[in-house]
Enzyme design. Structure first.
Site: not given
Length: 153
Positions: A73-75, A109-110, A124
């Site tokens: 749902l992120c733009h 969010m970024e 990793d």
């Protein structure tokens, strides 16, 4: 109107409409900590996969740039900059991302994506030494622009 921005009145999922919002300068800072063992710390200088801290920094930048591809749902947000900082501390490996944009919606969010992707890249690269690694305390520490500015106390 729902209190949650990504659900409508009936509770259905929706992407937030930002069409009428003005472009403003926005910034978000997110940080996290990768808890490591002494063996991980010792191995950082000679890992078979190369320089873990630089690799994680680049991976974090890529992760932040791909945020809208990962979170449904992120733009897509045009990033003005994304600064990913990684350094060794007495507690482990500290990861910080500062995302900036001039857009209709924020860049929290970024910044979160950048920190998490950098963290899992380190996992990793270090898991072969010992898989006992914990990415923790991933949190927003500051945001400016948009409706309100916010800072963690």
């Amino acid at each position: 109107m729902s209190e949650l921005s990504h659900t409508d009145e009936s509770g259905a999922v929706r992407m937030v409409h930002v069409g009428g919002k003005a472009h403003t300068e926005r910034e978000a800072t997110v940080e996290g900590l990768l808890q490591i063992l002494p063996e991980h710390r010792e191995a950082l200088a000679s890992l078979p996969k190369g320089d873990a801290l630089t690799t994680a920094q680049v991976a974090g930048i890529l992760g932040g740039k791909r945020c809208a591809d990962l979170i449904p749902l992120c733009h897509p947000v045009p990033l003005d900059s994304l600064d990913v900082r990684i350094h060794l501390t007495s507690d482990g490996i500290h990861i910080q991302a500062i995302a900036r944009t001039t857009a209709k919606t924020g860049v929290e969010m970024e910044a979160y994506s950048a920190v998490v992707v950098a963290g899992i890249t380190l996992i990793d690269m270090l898991k072969g030494i010992d898989p006992n690694l914990v990415l923790t305390d991933v949190r927003l520490t500051k945001k400016t622009g948009g409706k309100t500015d916010w800072m963690r106390n």
